[in-house]
Write a protein that holds these residues in place. Sequence first.
Motif, PDB file in Angstrom:
ATOM      1  N   GLN A 195       0.839  -1.202   0.000  1.00  0.00           N
ATOM      2  CA  GLN A 195       0.000   0.000   0.000  1.00  0.00           C
ATOM      3  C   GLN A 195       0.875   1.255   0.000  1.00  0.00           C
TER       4      GLN A 195
ATOM      5  N   ASP B  86      -7.357  -3.089  -4.597  1.00  0.00           N
ATOM      6  CA  ASP B  86      -6.365  -2.008  -4.620  1.00  0.00           C
ATOM      7  C   ASP B  86      -6.697  -0.859  -5.565  1.00  0.00           C
ATOM      8  N   VAL B  87      -7.792  -0.968  -6.276  1.00  0.00           N
ATOM      9  CA  VAL B  87      -8.078   0.067  -7.277  1.00  0.00           C
ATOM     10  C   VAL B  87      -9.500   0.618  -7.112  1.00  0.00           C
ATOM     11  N   TYR B  88      -9.675   1.835  -7.576  1.00  0.00           N
ATOM     12  CA  TYR B  88     -11.005   2.444  -7.571  1.00  0.00           C
ATOM     13  C   TYR B  88     -11.815   1.904  -8.748  1.00  0.00           C
TER      14      TYR B  88
ATOM     15  N   TYR C  12     -15.985   6.429  -9.665  1.00  0.00           N
ATOM     16  CA  TYR C  12     -15.150   7.627  -9.501  1.00  0.00           C
ATOM     17  C   TYR C  12     -15.670   8.748 -10.409  1.00  0.00           C
TER      18      TYR C  12
ATOM     19  N   SER D 184      -4.958   3.619  -8.638  1.00  0.00           N
ATOM     20  CA  SER D 184      -4.589   3.002  -7.363  1.00  0.00           C
ATOM     21  C   SER D 184      -5.289   3.680  -6.191  1.00  0.00           C
ATOM     22  N   ARG D 185      -5.762   2.865  -5.268  1.00  0.00           N
ATOM     23  CA  ARG D 185      -6.375   3.401  -4.042  1.00  0.00           C
ATOM     24  C   ARG D 185      -5.323   4.040  -3.136  1.00  0.00           C
ATOM     25  N   TYR D 186      -4.066   3.721  -3.393  1.00  0.00           N
ATOM     26  CA  TYR D 186      -2.999   4.246  -2.529  1.00  0.00           C
ATOM     27  C   TYR D 186      -2.315   5.450  -3.163  1.00  0.00           C
TER      28      TYR D 186
ATOM     29  N   PRO E 226      -4.684  11.028  -6.554  1.00  0.00           N
ATOM     30  CA  PRO E 226      -5.673  10.279  -7.352  1.00  0.00           C
ATOM     31  C   PRO E 226      -6.428  11.146  -8.365  1.00  0.00           C
TER      32      PRO E 226
END
Lengths: 300, 507
Positions: B138, B158-160, B165, B384-386, B390
């Motif tokens: 992460q 791990d992804v939107y 979105y 990526s959610r991390y 973003p």
Amino acid sequence: MSTAVRGRTPLLPRWLTADHPLPWLAPMFAMILAFGIYPLAYSIWLSLHQRNRFTRVDEFSGLANWVQAFGDQRFIDSLLVTVQYTLTCLVFQVVLGIAIALLLDCERRGYGLLRALMTLPLVVPPAVTGLMFLLMQDGQFGVLSYYLKLVGLVSPEAPILANPRTALWGVMAADIWQWTPFMVLILLAGLRALPKEPYEAAAIDGAGFLQCLWHLTLPMLSRVIAVAVLIRTIDLFRIYDYVYAMTAGGPGTATETLSFYAGRVFGVANFNYAATLSLIMLVVLNVVCFTFLKLARVRF
Amino acid sequence: MSFREYDRKTFIADTARAFAARRIGRRAFFRRMAMAGVGFSGFASTFLGGARPFGGLTNLGTPMAMAQTPDDVTAWLKDVGQQFAGSTVRYTSEATPPTVVASELKSEFEEATGITVEIEIVPLEQVLAKATLDAQGQLGTYDLYYLDQAWSALFQPDVYNPREYYEEKPELAMPGYDWDDFSPELVKAITTANGSVMGVPFDIPIFILMYRKDLYDKHGLAVPETLEQFMEVTKALHEAESGNGIFGTTGQLRSGHYSLNCDWTAWLWANGGSIFDANRMFAGNDAAGMKGLEFMLELVDYMPPDAKTWTWDGEWQSVAQGLAGHVISWGEFFPGLDGGDSKVAGLMEAAIPPKETALRAPGDCGFNEIPHIGHQGGSSIALSRYSKNPDAAWLFMQWVTSKDVVARSSTVGGGASPVRLSSFKDPRVLEAAKPGAGTTRHFPAIEWTINNRMGSEPSDLPSWAEIANNVIPVELGKLLVGQTGSPEEAMAAIQSQTDELAAPFRG
């Protein structure tokens, strides 16, 4: 003396001018801790856990990864390939290294240039060497394959790197070509440092070249040879570049070395098992090196 | 004097022989060897398996491809992007055609928004390793992931979801982005895992038939419409042309490489088999599965022996060097075969892949596997959610998958196949549909195959990446070189490992 130093440098902090060795050892200790001990400890921790790659949860698994490794036929096979690779390359590099070093140990004109040229393979990145040998051994375009086919040593239906019986030899050829000069340079330096008197005495007694080689040169050179062998053994045991560039462990698993297998396991996010394989490699390598040091009576 | 003028096989040998016979001097010898070294180095760079094979961005700079981002899009980018000026978006990917094109065109985006885009291009297996490390830890090193369809499920947490979105951030939504312009088949096959949309379609390499029209004409062969005909034509070409150094077909059979898995699945599906059955157990060794494997093994007899050491780049080179009569493989090969250094430029034609002998229904397979001969190796671009930026990354992601950029990607000669329906009809794309480097004249075959014969791997299985990279191609590689005793033995080895890795997800 320390009082005098302090007297000359009153602006320096007290700890920096003290006699105690700790301040001077601290930077090195910090580096060893950060880049040696911590990664090692983390690897051991990883090998004792199992991470669920999808829930991202680590669970203590004891020795499960270690047990898995010793029941893993691919691990056993890759260990055997690694041992075969290491021993074969070592024999070739030592024998060729001694022979070439003896040939180049000469003060006649032009030999200096030859000695300088010996360093050229060493400056080529191993991955590039791997690519060069990959192309030279390509069944369609390779110059090496072309000549080996001409003399009947290779069949057009079984290219060197596509044949499990010859693929490892194809990879080893790259290693031997690149690293024999390393042996040559170390042994040459050793040869240059040998005393002349024993040879003069032997010459008076009528000893020939082979007798001198066997009874004088090799015994006197043994420590140098041992150090060179030790360095190369460590390098050979963790071979990765040539395998990656030339065969990716294939055909089948014929050239899959231990480090390549560990890398592949790591690549699919199985960090725990990959760490276990790496630790096993470390243990094996340490045992081999310490045994060798004992037998060869090498002291640093 | 140019290295290309010489036959690669004999250049160095001939030079060495000439030097030994004193026909050339030492200086000429060294000069020629240096040239050979340079030539081989360039040639070698395609053999590492690190790069996708395509003929380069041959039309880059032409008015057709390099028209700037449309004014309205640029205005929107300036308007919305300025708030993120100074931030950096990082993205790692394989050297896929759209990624290389994005790398070339990104300055348009950067100039409009002030956002810096860093695209790191590495070999496929390294993309997986880097993305995995980033996601597992992460870390947020990368804002965008290149997700091959084979790994999608692994990155599900791990992804939107890009659709969500888009809806949740209307202030960042690109006007006229048009989600419906993405083929539903592609969205399902490439970007969806376990019902969740994970990214936007970015690349669609897919298996089509590419053949030497000159050889077909010479021997009076018709384009094969069935699998049996494909085998017959392969044999006919091989028998007629092997004396000239041309093999019936070629392959990407390097042991331990994903490419071998791709070839095997195509033949497996085309013979009525599947990787998993409806109970989500390995089914590659049932009767249909064994038939597919035998079909592949029979084809191997008509391939260059070196095919066992090649991935897709070696396979492409073999076709470009004129070593194969025809091949069923990635459509993105075609633009590079049609120009540049290719020895078969103008001689190749593209066609839809032949009809399968039998076909298993998706409902009888597991983990969203869809059998068809047209194996797709598509990828998506995912947020990526991390990510530390973003929103900035989301802007770039929309721009790089917008109608205009997708259409231009398809015309600059990189071999990128359109992921948008509109791109197939784009005037610039249609204009490029003529023989020559960077051609798009194979797009009708691509479009038809996407809509009718597209095969997809089990995208709902998170451990599929490991199975497809570290189990199937290793065991098949051992079979191909005789390390495994029989096809049954190889399939049994695959079955035990696959079932074990799939067990946690069987439900």
